[in-house]
Design a protein around this motif. Structure first.
Motif, PDB file in Angstrom:
ATOM      1  N   ARG A   1     -10.496 -15.117 -50.845  1.00 24.19           N
ATOM      2  CA  ARG A   1     -10.027 -15.489 -49.594  1.00 24.19           C
ATOM      3  C   ARG A   1     -10.170 -14.276 -48.625  1.00 24.19           C
ATOM      4  N   ILE A   2     -10.761 -14.728 -47.312  1.00 20.62           N
ATOM      5  CA  ILE A   2     -11.046 -13.865 -46.399  1.00 20.62           C
ATOM      6  C   ILE A   2     -10.227 -14.196 -45.265  1.00 20.62           C
ATOM      7  N   SER A   3      -9.470 -12.749 -44.903  1.00 19.14           N
ATOM      8  CA  SER A   3      -8.663 -13.143 -43.382  1.00 19.14           C
ATOM      9  C   SER A   3      -8.953 -11.954 -42.491  1.00 19.14           C
ATOM     10  N   LYS A   4      -8.671 -12.132 -41.232  1.00 17.48           N
ATOM     11  CA  LYS A   4      -9.017 -11.083 -40.231  1.00 17.48           C
ATOM     12  C   LYS A   4      -7.737 -10.949 -39.557  1.00 17.48           C
ATOM     13  N   ARG A   5      -7.801  -9.514 -39.080  1.00 14.39           N
ATOM     14  CA  ARG A   5      -6.541  -9.032 -38.395  1.00 14.39           C
ATOM     15  C   ARG A   5      -6.472  -9.724 -37.098  1.00 14.39           C
ATOM     16  N   VAL A   6      -5.122 -10.093 -36.754  1.00 11.86           N
ATOM     17  CA  VAL A   6      -5.060 -10.725 -35.635  1.00 11.86           C
ATOM     18  C   VAL A   6      -4.042  -9.840 -34.640  1.00 11.86           C
TER      19      VAL A   6
ATOM     20  N   GLU B   1      -4.786 -13.417 -40.734  1.00  7.79           N
ATOM     21  CA  GLU B   1      -4.874 -14.793 -40.763  1.00  7.79           C
ATOM     22  C   GLU B   1      -6.127 -15.346 -41.519  1.00  7.79           C
ATOM     23  N   LEU B   2      -5.844 -16.195 -42.700  1.00  5.88           N
ATOM     24  CA  LEU B   2      -6.808 -16.602 -43.362  1.00  5.88           C
ATOM     25  C   LEU B   2      -7.965 -17.291 -42.423  1.00  5.88           C
ATOM     26  N   GLN B   3      -9.387 -16.763 -42.767  1.00  4.35           N
ATOM     27  CA  GLN B   3     -10.422 -17.439 -42.060  1.00  4.35           C
ATOM     28  C   GLN B   3     -11.211 -18.265 -43.042  1.00  4.35           C
ATOM     29  N   SER B   4     -11.378 -18.030 -44.450  1.00  4.40           N
ATOM     30  CA  SER B   4     -12.083 -18.851 -45.372  1.00  4.40           C
ATOM     31  C   SER B   4     -11.782 -18.552 -46.716  1.00  4.40           C
ATOM     32  N   GLN B   5     -11.854 -19.458 -47.551  1.00  9.00           N
ATOM     33  CA  GLN B   5     -11.707 -19.495 -48.970  1.00  9.00           C
ATOM     34  C   GLN B   5     -12.589 -19.925 -49.902  1.00  9.00           C
TER      35      GLN B   5
ATOM     36  N   THR C   1     -10.996  -6.807 -41.569  1.00  7.25           N
ATOM     37  CA  THR C   1     -11.065  -7.768 -42.700  1.00  7.25           C
ATOM     38  C   THR C   1     -10.748  -7.356 -44.072  1.00  7.25           C
ATOM     39  N   ILE C   2      -9.813  -8.462 -44.345  1.00  4.77           N
ATOM     40  CA  ILE C   2      -9.290  -8.388 -45.600  1.00  4.77           C
ATOM     41  C   ILE C   2     -10.105  -9.403 -46.792  1.00  4.77           C
ATOM     42  N   THR C   3     -10.629  -8.813 -47.855  1.00  2.00           N
ATOM     43  CA  THR C   3     -10.959  -9.967 -48.728  1.00  2.00           C
ATOM     44  C   THR C   3     -10.345  -9.827 -49.944  1.00  2.00           C
ATOM     45  N   HIS C   4      -9.455 -10.813 -50.352  1.00  5.94           N
ATOM     46  CA  HIS C   4      -8.620 -11.014 -51.523  1.00  5.94           C
ATOM     47  C   HIS C   4      -9.322 -11.649 -52.601  1.00  5.94           C
TER      48      HIS C   4
ATOM     49  N   LYS D   1      -1.781 -29.372 -49.852  1.00  9.87           N
ATOM     50  CA  LYS D   1      -1.160 -28.797 -48.812  1.00  9.87           C
ATOM     51  C   LYS D   1      -1.524 -27.385 -48.575  1.00  9.87           C
ATOM     52  N   GLY D   2      -1.573 -26.673 -49.323  1.00  3.82           N
ATOM     53  CA  GLY D   2      -1.989 -25.330 -49.202  1.00  3.82           C
ATOM     54  C   GLY D   2      -3.575 -25.045 -48.918  1.00  3.82           C
ATOM     55  N   LYS D   3      -4.278 -25.942 -49.276  1.00  7.66           N
ATOM     56  CA  LYS D   3      -5.808 -25.507 -48.947  1.00  7.66           C
ATOM     57  C   LYS D   3      -6.189 -25.818 -47.499  1.00  7.66           C
TER      58      LYS D   3
END
Length: 127
Positions: A122-127, A8-12, A108-111, A31-33
């Motif tokens: 964009r930084i997302s964390k495993r849920v 899930e996206l945490q920050s961008q 954590t995934i950093t895209h 909408k997307g942000k």
């Protein structure tokens, strides 16, 4: 290290200017942000299926490391790309002047997307 999981996206950072440069309309950017997008990755050896859900928009791409594939970009446009793996935790793709780096560190995934001198992270964390 397997990328398989739901994130899930945490920050961008720099989302709006980057999406504007990509050519996305302002209403879609707005909408997307504010929507927390979810990324689901299924890795089977060198084969990947990546599904990104942002509100009602679902974007699915499938690719095999080192083989040419067609990637649907955020604009809905399709581009040819070859996804490479660096080490066992980094995916790199170049398409239409855009460089995409997806790096997995623990949960954590950093895209990071780069186009010219613009970078969106964009930084997302495993849920």
């Amino acid at each position: 290290m397997s990328f398989t999981g739901k994130y899930e996206l945490q920050s961008q950072e720099n989302f709006e200017p980057f999406m504007k440069a990509l050519g996305l309309p302002d209403d879609q950017i707005q909408k997307g942000k504010d929507i927390k997008s979810t990324t689901e990755i299924v890795q089977n050896g060198k084969k990947f299926k990546v599904t990104v859900t942002t509100g009602s928009k679902v974007l699915t791409n499938e690719f095999t490391i080192g083989e040419e594939c067609e990637i649907e970009m955020l604009t809905g446009e399709k581009a040819k790309a070859v996804v490479q793996m660096e080490g066992n935790n980094k995916l790199i793709a170049n398409m239409k002047g855009l460089k995409s780096i997806t790096e997995l560190n623990g949960d954590t995934i950093t895209h990071t997307m780069m186009m010219g001198d613009l970078t969106c992270k964009r930084i997302s964390k495993r849920v």
